[in-house]
Design a protein around this motif. Structure first.
Motif, PDB file in Angstrom:
ATOM      1  N   VAL A 153     -70.928  10.066  79.983  1.00  0.00           N
ATOM      2  CA  VAL A 153     -71.570  11.331  79.662  1.00  0.00           C
ATOM      3  C   VAL A 153     -70.925  11.879  78.389  1.00  0.00           C
ATOM      4  O   VAL A 153     -69.703  11.881  78.259  1.00  0.00           O
ATOM      5  N   ARG A 154     -71.745  12.329  77.472  1.00  0.00           N
ATOM      6  CA  ARG A 154     -71.270  12.787  76.172  1.00  0.00           C
ATOM      7  C   ARG A 154     -71.836  14.189  75.976  1.00  0.00           C
ATOM      8  O   ARG A 154     -73.034  14.404  76.145  1.00  0.00           O
ATOM      9  N   ILE A 155     -70.997  15.145  75.659  1.00  0.00           N
ATOM     10  CA  ILE A 155     -71.449  16.531  75.545  1.00  0.00           C
ATOM     11  C   ILE A 155     -71.104  17.064  74.156  1.00  0.00           C
ATOM     12  O   ILE A 155     -69.936  17.198  73.804  1.00  0.00           O
ATOM     13  N   GLU A 156     -72.140  17.352  73.382  1.00  0.00           N
ATOM     14  CA  GLU A 156     -71.934  17.965  72.070  1.00  0.00           C
ATOM     15  C   GLU A 156     -72.099  19.478  72.193  1.00  0.00           C
ATOM     16  O   GLU A 156     -73.133  19.945  72.682  1.00  0.00           O
ATOM     17  N   MET A 157     -71.098  20.222  71.768  1.00  0.00           N
ATOM     18  CA  MET A 157     -71.165  21.685  71.817  1.00  0.00           C
ATOM     19  C   MET A 157     -70.517  22.247  70.563  1.00  0.00           C
ATOM     20  O   MET A 157     -69.712  21.594  69.908  1.00  0.00           O
ATOM     21  N   TRP A 158     -70.859  23.504  70.281  1.00  0.00           N
ATOM     22  CA  TRP A 158     -70.134  24.198  69.234  1.00  0.00           C
ATOM     23  C   TRP A 158     -68.681  24.373  69.673  1.00  0.00           C
ATOM     24  O   TRP A 158     -68.399  24.431  70.873  1.00  0.00           O
ATOM     25  N   PRO A 159     -67.767  24.480  68.741  1.00  0.00           N
ATOM     26  CA  PRO A 159     -66.365  24.706  69.110  1.00  0.00           C
ATOM     27  C   PRO A 159     -66.210  26.055  69.824  1.00  0.00           C
ATOM     28  O   PRO A 159     -67.082  26.913  69.769  1.00  0.00           O
ATOM     29  N   GLY A 160     -65.098  26.231  70.482  1.00  0.00           N
ATOM     30  CA  GLY A 160     -64.784  27.516  71.082  1.00  0.00           C
ATOM     31  C   GLY A 160     -64.539  27.445  72.576  1.00  0.00           C
ATOM     32  O   GLY A 160     -64.001  28.383  73.158  1.00  0.00           O
ATOM     33  N   ARG A 161     -64.946  26.328  73.210  1.00  0.00           N
ATOM     34  CA  ARG A 161     -64.650  26.210  74.630  1.00  0.00           C
ATOM     35  C   ARG A 161     -63.167  25.872  74.797  1.00  0.00           C
ATOM     36  O   ARG A 161     -62.608  25.097  74.031  1.00  0.00           O
ATOM     37  N   THR A 162     -62.563  26.414  75.847  1.00  0.00           N
ATOM     38  CA  THR A 162     -61.150  26.149  76.116  1.00  0.00           C
ATOM     39  C   THR A 162     -60.997  24.807  76.833  1.00  0.00           C
ATOM     40  O   THR A 162     -61.962  24.242  77.359  1.00  0.00           O
ATOM     41  N   VAL A 163     -59.763  24.343  76.864  1.00  0.00           N
ATOM     42  CA  VAL A 163     -59.478  23.127  77.621  1.00  0.00           C
ATOM     43  C   VAL A 163     -59.824  23.334  79.093  1.00  0.00           C
ATOM     44  O   VAL A 163     -60.316  22.422  79.762  1.00  0.00           O
ATOM     45  N   GLU A 164     -59.618  24.551  79.595  1.00  0.00           N
ATOM     46  CA  GLU A 164     -59.945  24.829  81.007  1.00  0.00           C
ATOM     47  C   GLU A 164     -61.458  24.693  81.240  1.00  0.00           C
ATOM     48  O   GLU A 164     -61.892  24.169  82.263  1.00  0.00           O
ATOM     49  N   GLN A 165     -62.249  25.177  80.303  1.00  0.00           N
ATOM     50  CA  GLN A 165     -63.698  25.023  80.457  1.00  0.00           C
ATOM     51  C   GLN A 165     -64.113  23.550  80.416  1.00  0.00           C
ATOM     52  O   GLN A 165     -64.958  23.110  81.189  1.00  0.00           O
ATOM     53  N   LYS A 166     -63.487  22.807  79.495  1.00  0.00           N
ATOM     54  CA  LYS A 166     -63.816  21.370  79.428  1.00  0.00           C
ATOM     55  C   LYS A 166     -63.396  20.662  80.722  1.00  0.00           C
ATOM     56  O   LYS A 166     -64.124  19.811  81.243  1.00  0.00           O
ATOM     57  N   GLN A 167     -62.218  21.018  81.228  1.00  0.00           N
ATOM     58  CA  GLN A 167     -61.754  20.405  82.474  1.00  0.00           C
ATOM     59  C   GLN A 167     -62.723  20.711  83.618  1.00  0.00           C
ATOM     60  O   GLN A 167     -63.056  19.838  84.421  1.00  0.00           O
ATOM     61  N   GLU A 168     -63.171  21.963  83.685  1.00  0.00           N
ATOM     62  CA  GLU A 168     -64.099  22.356  84.757  1.00  0.00           C
ATOM     63  C   GLU A 168     -65.451  21.620  84.599  1.00  0.00           C
ATOM     64  O   GLU A 168     -66.005  21.126  85.580  1.00  0.00           O
ATOM     65  N   LEU A 169     -65.929  21.555  83.363  1.00  0.00           N
ATOM     66  CA  LEU A 169     -67.183  20.828  83.116  1.00  0.00           C
ATOM     67  C   LEU A 169     -67.041  19.357  83.507  1.00  0.00           C
ATOM     68  O   LEU A 169     -67.934  18.787  84.147  1.00  0.00           O
TER      69      LEU A 169
END
Lengths: 66, 66, 66, 66, 66, 66
Positions: free
Chosen positions: D4-20
């Motif tokens: 799974v590959r997720i392209e997003m604008w910058p600004g998400r935290t490591v915690e958000q990425k971990q949760e995703l």
């Protein structure tokens, strides 16, 4: 027209990338029967905090460098 | 839903990217018969040390900027 | 080395792809200052059942072709 | 092997990425019937100046963060 | 603008893809704080003969479906 | 976690893909210092009508197979 794309964690040197590009290009030319000029290799450095296996970011685990 | 992705070496200005996005969106809308809102253009800057042709990294060759 | 990649729903003809490749290559050459020979355009046909917006597959909605 | 590959604008935290990564891996495992170990999630941060809709770079518009 | 791309072996039904698109879109909207309309999910079916781990094509091994 | 992706025109046999996967995995393991199990190779067959150089579709030119 082979385009080879290699995603790896950061940390490889330019020398390692040069060696990989050379060896992989040779393999593609010899096995897939194309020409060196038509063969491209592109590297993408993926930070460990942008990569997860089994739902856990690589940056969160004390795993060996692979 | 056309998604256009453009990989280039770094060095293009934001103005050049804006112009490319505008012209390519127009082309996609007119030729592929879609709407501007449904058309996305994404740029990816590929460092020369991450790109090789014929097994040689672009950063290693005194080639003109292309 | 610009590599342009275009994801679209199926249904475009070879003539439309040829026209898109020609016009986009011209734009990239003129705006990004590269050469035609260094510019590649790759199309990827994405079936509507493989594409969703807002969590709904495009194959499930009676939307106009875009 | 789901990747799974997720392209997003910058600004998400490591915690958000971990949760995703955790929630998406669970979804893939349960719905696509695979194993957590075989499921990879890769994030790609796309700067707003590298992303356009309707021919306009996101960096040029005062739009809300999405 | 999140674009989610999922590469899997073939064999998932349209219903499974629809369910994955729905659940993943919800996760991205809630965790990354975006809107459903701005969230795209694209599936890519990768034949087993086009995928290898440890240098062995998946089509060559009697491994369970994952 | 190296993920290698190879885009080529159709026509390579499963045996050629298997040989490429084996040789490239060996190169990545030896040069980038990773493990075979962590190394994935994915092939993508790109039809000639979906690929252009210099604005001309490969399907339109009587060029040799590369």
């Amino acid at each position: 027209m082979p385009i080879v794309r290699i995603e790896m964690w950061p940390g490889r040197t330019v020398e390692q990338k040069q060696e990989l590009a050379r060896v992989i290009t040779d393999a593609v030319v010899n096995i897939a029967k194309t020409t060196p000029e038509a063969t491209f290799v592109i590297f993408e450095d993926v930070p460990k905090e942008n990569w997860s296996q089994a739902g856990v970011l690589a940056s969160a685990t004390p795993q060996p460098q692979t």
